[in-house]
Design a protein around this motif. Sequence first.
Motif, mmCIF file in Angstrom:
data_model
loop_
_atom_site.group_PDB
_atom_site.id
_atom_site.type_symbol
_atom_site.label_atom_id
_atom_site.label_comp_id
_atom_site.label_asym_id
_atom_site.label_seq_id
_atom_site.Cartn_x
_atom_site.Cartn_y
_atom_site.Cartn_z
ATOM 1 N N SER A 26 7.365 -7.292 0.098
ATOM 2 C CA SER A 26 8.246 -6.792 1.162
ATOM 3 C C SER A 26 9.274 -5.815 0.616
ATOM 4 O O SER A 26 9.683 -4.873 1.310
ATOM 5 N N ALA A 30 9.443 -1.930 1.859
ATOM 6 C CA ALA A 30 10.675 -1.393 2.441
ATOM 7 C C ALA A 30 11.115 -0.121 1.732
ATOM 8 O O ALA A 30 11.478 0.870 2.380
ATOM 9 N N HIS A 63 11.536 1.158 9.834
ATOM 10 C CA HIS A 63 11.649 -0.115 9.109
ATOM 11 C C HIS A 63 13.053 -0.670 9.325
ATOM 12 O O HIS A 63 14.037 0.069 9.310
ATOM 13 N N ALA A 65 14.993 -2.198 7.472
ATOM 14 C CA ALA A 65 15.925 -2.068 6.346
ATOM 15 C C ALA A 65 16.447 -0.660 6.181
ATOM 16 O O ALA A 65 17.348 -0.429 5.377
ATOM 17 N N LEU A 289 16.494 -8.165 2.344
ATOM 18 C CA LEU A 289 15.303 -7.784 3.095
ATOM 19 C C LEU A 289 14.567 -9.041 3.537
ATOM 20 O O LEU A 289 14.252 -9.905 2.719
#
Length: 354
Positions: A26, A30, A63, A65, A289
């Motif tokens: 992940s 990101a 996304h 983030a 995240l």
Amino acid sequence: MIPLAEVLRRHWPAYERRFGARLLPSHRHAVRCILRCRTPALGGQVYRCDCGRVDYSYHSCNHRACPRCGQADATEWLARQRRKLLPVPYYLVTFTVPAQLRRLIRSHQQILYRALLQESARALQDVARTHKNLGAEIGLLAVLQTWARDLHYHPHVHCVVPAGGLSANGLRWVRPKDPDYFLPQAMLAARFRTRLRAVVGREFPEAYATIPAAVWRQAWVADVQPVGSGEPALKYLAAYVYRTAFSAERIVADDGRHITFTYRDGQTGALRRMRLLAAAFLYRFLQHLLPRGLQRVRAFGWLAPAARARWERIQALLDWTPPALVRPAPPPPPVCPCCQKPMLLVGQLPRPPP
């Protein structure tokens, strides 16, 4: 202001070489999205002006983030939540966990993030159902947040709760007996502690055995604050629903070794600066995240999507109709920097092959 993407372009390769074995999929996903956001790698639109100027508008990565993305989604989310604000007072209830549990939570995010949301909501529902000031079934919106203002790891849950609920038979709307009081903070915190302790003991018995017994005896914190119509709380939370930890305006310096960013002191409200080594800054950012597929926002009780019948009954009991949903207007076409006239969309810029 220095975009986060520029910091990542400069420091991510060294960070990845140093900590690659410990990076989660992940995290890599990101960073890849943030680096590609609003670049030719994602394609876009081609605009032309009568004066002959040609400009490109590249697509966003979307996304959660990415500090460049999410503004439109947050605005639309806020508009949807406003429609559900009942004509009653609202409270913002914040549940936090002791520092001794944070490492365990960070190491088991899929299970314990969900547990934080579920058990804080159930603690609220338990106390609201039995406490003498209310005695009703409540609905609430819960939002998970994992960071403090200076990016330290600090998992906690914000709950936006209407002051009232359905009676046990579902036929009456029950208001708090004391209109200036909602539910006792100490009782909420103790109930949350009991419920989360049961989850940790059941799911992670070995880790549970290493947690000091004092953690389960000390007073936990559940902060209950009135927020009027509820809209101020929703506006506060909207900034976090579609963004992770960091806004695009906060990085003020990157000297090649250190990153300097601003944050607001929670005690005094003063704007402060923090200077960290680039690796330490990236670590602080990446730890917030969320795992892929994990939702930051959950609705419980009669605000849950599956409780449509109870939600409609509450509208009837309060003789209240939700206002019409006002969707934000689409963004206007870009303005030509040469002649200040609106530019015309003339085509699509395809995304290049991987």
